[in-house]
Design an enzyme around this catalytic site. Structure first.
Site, PDB file in Angstrom:
ATOM      1  N   HIS A  62       4.955  11.620  59.827  1.00  0.00           N
ATOM      2  CA  HIS A  62       4.299  10.936  60.946  1.00  0.00           C
ATOM      3  C   HIS A  62       5.215   9.870  61.531  1.00  0.00           C
ATOM      4  CE1 HIS A  62       0.534  12.661  59.197  1.00  0.00           C
ATOM      5  NE2 HIS A  62       0.333  12.867  60.484  1.00  0.00           N
ATOM      6  N   ASN A  63       6.156  10.314  62.326  1.00  0.00           N
ATOM      7  CA  ASN A  63       7.131   9.416  62.927  1.00  0.00           C
ATOM      8  C   ASN A  63       7.334   9.793  64.387  1.00  0.00           C
ATOM      9  OD1 ASN A  63       8.904  11.716  62.866  1.00  0.00           O
ATOM     10  ND2 ASN A  63       9.397  11.218  60.734  1.00  0.00           N
ATOM     11  N   ALA A  64       8.294   9.157  65.042  1.00  0.00           N
ATOM     12  CA  ALA A  64       8.504   9.376  66.473  1.00  0.00           C
ATOM     13  C   ALA A  64       8.997  10.788  66.780  1.00  0.00           C
ATOM     14  CB  ALA A  64       9.500   8.345  67.010  1.00  0.00           C
ATOM     15  N   HIS A 103       7.987  13.530  65.248  1.00  0.00           N
ATOM     16  CA  HIS A 103       6.761  14.336  65.308  1.00  0.00           C
ATOM     17  C   HIS A 103       6.069  14.136  66.652  1.00  0.00           C
ATOM     18  CE1 HIS A 103       2.799  15.952  64.499  1.00  0.00           C
ATOM     19  NE2 HIS A 103       2.254  14.755  64.612  1.00  0.00           N
ATOM     20  N   ASP A 158      -0.686  19.417  68.037  1.00  0.00           N
ATOM     21  CA  ASP A 158      -0.588  18.540  66.875  1.00  0.00           C
ATOM     22  C   ASP A 158      -0.302  19.310  65.588  1.00  0.00           C
ATOM     23  OD1 ASP A 158      -0.661  16.196  65.398  1.00  0.00           O
ATOM     24  OD2 ASP A 158      -2.843  16.210  65.188  1.00  0.00           O
TER      25      ASP A 158
END
Length: 479
Positions: free
Chosen positions: A203-205, A207, A353
């Site tokens: 869950h980072n930039a 992604h 997502d």
């Protein structure tokens, strides 16, 4: 020459704004809101010089006068979520990190000019020129389902979310159409990128950039391209870029059982999604990106942005899927109606997502390894503090293959089967094809997990309520 000069001035202005920035998230439990409050006039003693265009700068905020994050009552919560997935670094690595920050800033300036077609001012940055030239070439194929976001992130030196989102906003003509201020757009995107925890394996930039690129692919599908308005497209891109903003790297059950203040604030309901939405609203207000629009339009953007982000709550997967299936069964989706277009945008964001299993194997496998690493790290923390281990987070009871096979079977396949019914295109068939091949690849690595998942299936393309399905909903952090 003139464009390059103007863009340099814009960049300097953004740097000056950042140098004056100081704030913290202020939570008002009475109306369940969380606004990012801008605080100016910080003394020189408080702020140390830094390059603000790199995602790592978010870790410096506690050193520049930001309020410390509030904690819950559990002893574990003395740990800062922003460093949850950090690895210990030797003292000798700190200068190297500063050097990377310097290169990132230089590359940001150069690539900003190149992506706008303006000539660079310094002929010595040959290496940067080569990297940015490749990044520019990649953006010409940003609508390809094989787009390698990992490579693009390396070519932009960790600034994939900023460059990709800015490019798409410009490509759709949204900056000009909505008369957005270039400085504010750049400032907003940099702040969004900074507020992702890049220590998180998943869950980072990157992604967020990947989801934004997938959303772009869906927006170009015939049914959507022919019916969506520019306002819909703007909302879709902003929601994709901010949908996991400030994600702590742990899931909702973890926040609830450790009495984290976010769980109390949002009453244990869509805790993370509410926080992502409110954080995005805070940055919109801080940068005043839509301050030139009528107040009711700006509020409408904030509300609809929240509706899109809240739809990514994996615990509500069956609710949205059932509604989508009913619309398709009754053939009553009318994209001429704003409410129906918004619902389709919600479904598109949900697909974007969790589309990793539908990517080519080389990309899908990397995402699978990253999300499982994040799961298992949470499980290790739960073991350490004698908490109940969340589903899918026990590295001793699960493997990457078993986690992925279950996720594909109970969550991904039902959703993308219905999306293919709605949008029966080459892209949909490509995604289902990759999904089948990837599942087969994981099954070959773990035949035991494959057998158990097949026993739980009742009807292809239909969501089930098997225990493992519920566990996936509770434990999944891929949303």
């Amino acid at each position: 020459m003139g464009i390059a000069l103007i863009w340099s001035i814009i960049t300097i202005l953004v740097r000056w704004i950042f140098s004056k920035r100081r704030g913290a998230i202020s939570y008002d439990s009475s109306d369940q809101t969380a606004l990012y409050i801008r605080m100016l006039a910080v003394t020189n003693k408080t702020i140390k010089p830094s390059f603000v265009f790199t995602p790592g700068d978010v870790r410096v905020r506690s050193q520049v006068g930001f309020e410390p994050e509030r904690r819950g009552s559990h002893p574990y919560l003395g740990v800062d979520f922003r460093t949850l997935h950090s690895r210990a670094e030797s003292a000798g690595s700190i200068p190297a990190r500063r050097v990377r920050r310097l290169f990132s800033f230089q590359r940001h300036l150069l690539s900003s000019r190149l992506l706008r077609g303006a000539p660079h001012l310094n002929p010595l940055h040959i290496l940067d020129e080569d990297y940015c030239g490749q990044a520019k070439c990649m953006l010409e194929k940003v609508g390809s389902w094989n787009f390698d976001i990992f490579l693009f992130d390396r070519l932009t030196n960790g600034n994939s979310l900023v460059f990709l989102t800015f490019h798409l906003l410009n490509q759709y003509g949204l900056i000009e159409l909505f008369q957005l201020d270039m400085v504010k757009v750049r400032q907003f995107l940099v702040l969004v990128q900074e507020d992702y925890h890049n220590q998180n394996p998943y869950h980072n930039a990157v992604h967020a950039a990947d989801v934004t690129q997938a959303m772009h692919c869906y927006l170009r599908e015939p049914k959507l391209a022919q019916s969506l308005t520019s306002f819909d497209i703007l909302l879709g891109l902003l929601a994709a870029a901010t949908h996991d903003l400030d994600h702590p790297g742990v899931n909702q059950p973890f926040l609830i059982k450790t009495n984290h203040y976010l769980a109390a604030l949002y009453r244990n309901t869509s805790v993370l999604e509410n926080h992502h939405w409110r954080s995005a609203v805070g940055l919109l207000r801080e940068t005043e990106l839509f301050s030139h629009l009528p107040a009711e339009d700006s509020l409408s953007i904030e509300r609809q942005l929240g509706s899109l982000i809240l739809a990514t709550d994996i615990s509500r997967q069956n609710e949205y899927l059932s509604r989508f299936r009913t619309h398709l069964d009754e053939n009553n989706l009318c994209l001429g109606h704003a409410s129906h277009r918004h619902f389709v945008l919600q479904m598109a964001l949900k697909c974007a997502d969790i589309c990793n299993p539908c990517r080519p194997w080389e990309l899908s496998k990397q995402w699978s390894e990253k999300v499982t690493e994040e799961f298992f790290h949470q499980g290790d923390i739960e073991k350490k503090h004698k908490l109940e281990i969340s589903p899918l987070c026990d590295s001793e009871a699960n493997t990457i293959a078993s986690v992925q096979i279950g996720f594909m079977t109970y969550v991904v396949e039902p959703l993308f089967a219905e999306w293919a019914r709605f949008s029966d295109t080459r892209l949909s068939q490509t995604m289902l094809g990759h999904l089948g091949l990837n599942k087969a690849s994981w099954s070959a690595m773990d035949p035991e997990a494959s057998g158990s998942s097949e026993e739980g299936e009742s009807e292809p393309g239909r969501a089930t309520e098997e225990p493992s399905s519920r566990a996936l909903s509770q434990g999944s952090q891929e949303s």
